[in-house]
Scaffold this motif. Structure first.
Motif, short mmCIF file in Angstrom:
data_model
loop_
_atom_site.label_atom_id
_atom_site.label_comp_id
_atom_site.label_asym_id
_atom_site.label_seq_id
_atom_site.Cartn_x
_atom_site.Cartn_y
_atom_site.Cartn_z
N ASP A 8 49.43 53.29 46.80
CA ASP A 8 48.31 53.89 47.51
C ASP A 8 47.24 54.49 46.84
O ASP A 8 47.27 55.36 46.16
N THR A 9 46.18 53.62 47.01
CA THR A 9 44.80 54.18 46.59
C THR A 9 43.88 53.85 47.51
O THR A 9 44.15 53.33 48.76
N ALA A 10 42.82 54.36 47.33
CA ALA A 10 41.52 54.40 47.93
C ALA A 10 41.15 53.01 48.43
O ALA A 10 40.99 52.71 49.57
N PHE A 11 41.35 52.09 47.50
CA PHE A 11 41.18 50.74 47.62
C PHE A 11 41.82 50.07 48.66
O PHE A 11 41.37 49.24 49.24
N GLN A 19 38.20 43.04 50.72
CA GLN A 19 37.70 41.84 50.89
C GLN A 19 36.53 41.32 49.78
O GLN A 19 36.60 40.39 49.46
N ILE A 20 35.83 42.43 49.38
CA ILE A 20 34.75 42.19 48.52
C ILE A 20 35.49 41.66 47.18
O ILE A 20 34.90 40.97 46.39
N PHE A 21 36.45 42.48 46.86
CA PHE A 21 37.06 42.29 45.59
C PHE A 21 37.75 40.88 45.39
O PHE A 21 37.74 40.10 44.71
N TYR A 22 38.40 40.73 46.79
CA TYR A 22 39.13 39.26 46.84
C TYR A 22 38.06 38.14 46.73
O TYR A 22 38.39 37.25 45.89
N ALA A 24 35.53 38.27 44.85
CA ALA A 24 34.92 38.21 43.58
C ALA A 24 36.08 37.56 42.73
O ALA A 24 35.70 36.88 41.84
N CYS A 25 37.30 37.69 42.96
CA CYS A 25 38.27 37.08 42.38
C CYS A 25 38.41 35.47 42.69
O CYS A 25 38.43 34.83 41.78
N ILE A 26 38.01 35.10 44.01
CA ILE A 26 38.24 33.83 44.30
C ILE A 26 36.94 33.06 43.86
O ILE A 26 37.01 31.75 43.22
N THR A 27 35.60 33.62 43.62
CA THR A 27 34.47 32.86 43.12
C THR A 27 34.33 33.08 41.63
O THR A 27 33.25 32.53 41.10
N GLY A 28 35.24 34.00 41.11
CA GLY A 28 35.14 34.14 39.49
C GLY A 28 34.04 35.02 39.11
O GLY A 28 33.38 34.94 38.04
N ASP A 29 33.75 35.99 40.11
CA ASP A 29 32.69 37.10 39.73
C ASP A 29 33.19 37.95 38.91
O ASP A 29 33.75 39.20 39.45
N ASP A 30 33.18 37.78 37.40
CA ASP A 30 33.78 38.68 36.50
C ASP A 30 33.24 40.17 36.53
O ASP A 30 33.70 41.00 36.42
N SER A 31 32.04 39.95 36.74
CA SER A 31 31.01 41.49 36.58
C SER A 31 31.88 42.18 37.64
O SER A 31 31.93 43.43 37.56
N LEU A 32 31.89 41.76 38.88
CA LEU A 32 32.08 42.44 40.14
C LEU A 32 33.46 42.64 39.80
O LEU A 32 33.87 44.00 40.50
N GLN A 33 34.27 42.12 39.38
CA GLN A 33 35.80 42.49 39.48
C GLN A 33 35.86 43.48 38.38
O GLN A 33 36.76 44.58 38.65
N HIS A 34 35.12 43.23 37.11
CA HIS A 34 35.20 44.41 36.13
C HIS A 34 34.60 45.71 36.75
O HIS A 34 35.33 46.57 36.39
#
Length: 106
Positions: A8-11, A19-22, A24-34
């Motif tokens: 249970d998190t704010a996320f 959805q934005i994080f998802y 970032a994971c699908i597209t390999g956006d390491d910077s946004l994931q970090h």
């Protein structure tokens, strides 16, 4: 017995962030994931700690149950108890590691 609660998190309650994080994971956006990992680090650490606490509490309850149960009626009980002890020991190591992360982060 408490089998644990979902994280249970704010996320988890913000579908736009999710959805934005998802993506970032699908597209390999390491910077946004970090960036997300950094932003939610305290909540993630707390959720993991709560999960470990829940599992170890359940294992403690199962241990008490096994002590109070006749192994002759349940011939696999010693094997199950041994397995549960191994899992408890493993989760205790995880607990120590999470505690060290908590101390290191602040």
């Amino acid at each position: 017995m408490n089998m644990g609660q979902p994280f249970d998190t704010a996320f988890s309650v913000n579908p736009v962030e999710q959805q934005i994080f998802y993506q970032a994971c699908i597209t390999g956006d390491d910077s946004l994931q970090h960036s997300y990992h950094s932003q939610y680090y305290p909540q993630t650490l707390k959720a993991l700690s709560n999960h470990v606490d829940s599992i170890t509490q359940t294992l403690n309850e199962l241990s008490v149950f096994s002590w109070e149960t006749d192994a002759k009626q349940h011939p696999r009980l010693p094997l199950v108890s041994s397995h549960n002890e191994f899992i408890w020991d493993t989760f205790e190591l995880v607990r120590q590691y999470l505690d060290s992360l908590s101390v290191a982060s602040g």
